[in-house]
Design a protein around this motif. Structure first.
Motif, short mmCIF file in Angstrom:
data_model
loop_
_atom_site.label_atom_id
_atom_site.label_comp_id
_atom_site.label_asym_id
_atom_site.label_seq_id
_atom_site.Cartn_x
_atom_site.Cartn_y
_atom_site.Cartn_z
N ALA A 147 0.74 2.05 -11.40
CA ALA A 147 0.83 1.71 -12.83
C ALA A 147 2.12 0.95 -13.13
O ALA A 147 2.14 0.09 -14.02
CB ALA A 147 0.77 2.98 -13.67
N ASN A 148 3.20 1.24 -12.38
CA ASN A 148 4.50 0.60 -12.61
C ASN A 148 4.70 -0.66 -11.78
O ASN A 148 5.82 -1.19 -11.73
CB ASN A 148 5.63 1.60 -12.32
CG ASN A 148 5.63 2.76 -13.29
OD1 ASN A 148 5.17 2.63 -14.43
ND2 ASN A 148 6.12 3.90 -12.85
N ASN A 149 3.64 -1.12 -11.12
CA ASN A 149 3.68 -2.34 -10.32
C ASN A 149 4.64 -2.23 -9.14
O ASN A 149 5.17 -3.23 -8.65
CB ASN A 149 4.06 -3.55 -11.18
CG ASN A 149 3.67 -4.87 -10.53
OD1 ASN A 149 2.73 -4.93 -9.74
ND2 ASN A 149 4.40 -5.93 -10.84
N GLN A 150 4.87 -1.03 -8.66
CA GLN A 150 5.70 -0.84 -7.47
C GLN A 150 4.88 -1.00 -6.19
O GLN A 150 5.44 -1.27 -5.13
CB GLN A 150 6.34 0.54 -7.50
CG GLN A 150 7.34 0.73 -8.65
CD GLN A 150 7.82 2.16 -8.73
OE1 GLN A 150 7.03 3.10 -8.77
NE2 GLN A 150 9.14 2.33 -8.75
N LEU B 255 0.84 -1.20 0.00
CA LEU B 255 0.00 0.00 0.00
C LEU B 255 0.88 1.25 0.00
O LEU B 255 1.72 1.42 0.89
CB LEU B 255 -0.92 0.00 1.22
CG LEU B 255 -1.75 1.26 1.45
CD1 LEU B 255 -2.80 1.43 0.34
CD2 LEU B 255 -2.42 1.23 2.82
N ALA B 256 0.68 2.13 -0.96
CA ALA B 256 1.42 3.39 -1.02
C ALA B 256 0.93 4.32 0.08
O ALA B 256 -0.27 4.59 0.19
CB ALA B 256 1.24 4.05 -2.38
N VAL B 257 1.85 4.81 0.92
CA VAL B 257 1.49 5.72 2.00
C VAL B 257 2.51 6.84 2.08
O VAL B 257 3.66 6.69 1.65
CB VAL B 257 1.42 4.99 3.37
CG1 VAL B 257 0.41 3.86 3.34
CG2 VAL B 257 2.79 4.48 3.80
N SER B 258 2.08 7.98 2.64
CA SER B 258 3.04 9.03 2.96
C SER B 258 3.87 8.58 4.15
O SER B 258 5.09 8.70 4.17
CB SER B 258 2.31 10.34 3.26
OG SER B 258 1.31 10.14 4.26
#
Length: 362
Positions: free
Chosen positions: A199-202, A159-162
């Motif tokens: 989008a870049n699967n990171q 999960l992308a988080v700050s």
């Protein structure tokens, strides 16, 4: 599934938000009103700063002030410093109101060491709220229950988080309650960067807050990376015109075949409410009732002002003023058991997050 209201419905419904508390026009007595100012939890360029500058004139006129309402910005970005000053230094005489972002509510819930205020003691005058949408990498035409059995069953969700206890705590805890195994990937303070990483699967999931992008939700959803789809939403979904995105309760029941319950779920409800609350305007506890009434009328007048309404529509906000602001702030005020459960959960997982391990439930 019920269809979410359209934006036109919600703009018409602005009057409904205030109908229950529609107050007779007050002729504020300038002689009784001290010099008033707005303490701003953020810079003038912030969301709360923009609202303060737009609403100050209307509020001044309704309060009957001889001089324009003064705005005092704070050097902090998340409003915590201003909230501390508000609780410590603001006399309850109607002279000072606070405009704070939802991050001050979240910081208090998580036990941030900087917090020395109790927002449960504030008198809410106005709130601006929006929606959040959690987007995750998944097969588009499968139910959440199928996803749990499939891709995400054996793969933790990045999960992308700050930062783990930032606004994305809403999604981090929500995904955990759903039975997924999120790993917070820090460093994504901008939603645009998080979407690019998706989008870049990171990363495998992102949380969207439309007002941070100034783009309608439906525009974002129409351009999602292939192989991703909305998992659920919280708050108001009127911007999307969509009846296909489940709310968290629906997603949970689909995955678990039972309604959510327990202290950690109640904590998540408060965290979510803090996240989709873009800003709140409040007075100190013990402010005299006549001053509270005057301020509530002033904030109501600001909420229906055409310029303020246009600004709210641009940022995809719904405004609730007067007595109708109170329920929105109370949603971010859980019972003590929920607060303790949330802080135990954070304390237990913080060492794991530091080394990139999966989040565990209590």
């Amino acid at each position: 599934m019920l269809r979410s209201p359209t934006r036109r419905d919600c703009l018409k419904g602005l009057a409904v938000l205030g109908a229950g508390s529609a107050m007779p026009s007050l002729q504020a007595r300038a002689a009784d009103m001290p010099d008033a100012h707005l303490l701003l939890g953020g810079t003038l360029a912030s969301i709360q700063g923009q609202f303060g500058e737009l609403a100050a004139g209307v509020i001044s006129r309704t309060l009957g002030l001889d001089a324009p309402l003064e705005i005092t910005p704070d050097i902090g970005q998340d409003g915590v410093r201003a909230a501390n000053l508000f609780d410590a230094n603001s006399a309850p005489d109607g002279s000072t109101a606070l405009i704070a972002p939802g991050s001050v509510l979240l910081a208090s819930l998580t036990g941030d060491s900087r917090v020395h205020y109790d927002f449960a003691r504030w008198i809410p005058l106005l709130t601006a709220h929006t929606t959040t949408v959690v987007i995750a990498r998944a097969e588009l035409h499968k139910t959440l229950r199928s996803r749990l059995k499939g891709f995400f069953h054996d793969h933790p969700v990045r999960l992308a988080v700050s930062r783990p206890t930032g606004t994305e705590l809403d999604a981090l805890l929500g995904l955990t309650l759903l039975g997924l195994r999120p790993i917070p990937v820090s460093g994504f303070s901008r939603t645009e960067d998080a979407l690019e990483a998706l989008a870049n699967n990171q990363v495998d999931a992102v949380q969207l807050l439309p007002y941070t992008l100034d783009v309608p939700v439906e525009t974002i959803l129409a351009k999602l990376p292939p192989g991703t789809a909305p998992l659920y939403h919280t708050g108001d979904l009127s911007d999307t015109g969509s009846d296909t995105i489940p709310n968290f309760l629906e997603a949970y029941q689909e995955a678990r075949r039972r309604p959510p319950e327990g202290a950690l779920y109640r904590a998540w409800q408060a965290v979510s409410a803090s996240t989709y609350t873009a800003l709140t305007v409040a007075l100190p506890m013990l402010t005299p009732p006549d001053m509270v009434k005057s301020w509530k009328q002033a904030c109501w007048d600001a909420a229906v002002d055409p310029t303020v309404r246009h600004w709210a529509e641009k940022h995809h906000f719904m405004l609730a003023a007067g007595d109708n602001a109170a329920p929105f702030l109370s949603r971010a005020t859980p019972d003590i058991g929920a607060i303790l459960a949330l802080r135990r959960w954070i304390a237990m997982n913080t060492p794991r997050w530091r080394i990139g391990q999966e989040t565990r439930p209590l």
